[in-house]
Design a protein around this motif. Sequence first.
Motif: not given
Length: 94
Positions: A23, A44-45, A47-49, A51, A56
């Motif tokens: 990333r 994706s999840r 990275l979202e969770r 962040a 990240y």
Amino acid sequence: MPTTSSHYHQLQPEDRVTIASLRQQNHSVRAIARQLHRSPVTISRELERNASSSGYGSAHAQCQPLQTDLPQAAQSRAGAGAVAGLSDLQRHLY
């Protein structure tokens, strides 16, 4: 006829390090997913969770507790006092 069964395998610390590294090198979610043989949705999840304001971080992600709530049925069966007395492992299993 054989049935296909999907098994969930948690991301390992080395997977998270790879995600952070790729990333940082501006690789896309799909490129990271291909390299780790995971679904793009999983990456994706992740990275979202996990962040933070600085992006990240694999160390931050690894230290985060699993955020799960007890299912509503378990809460109503056990009652509020009984649920409060459960260990972390028991809460996770519900």
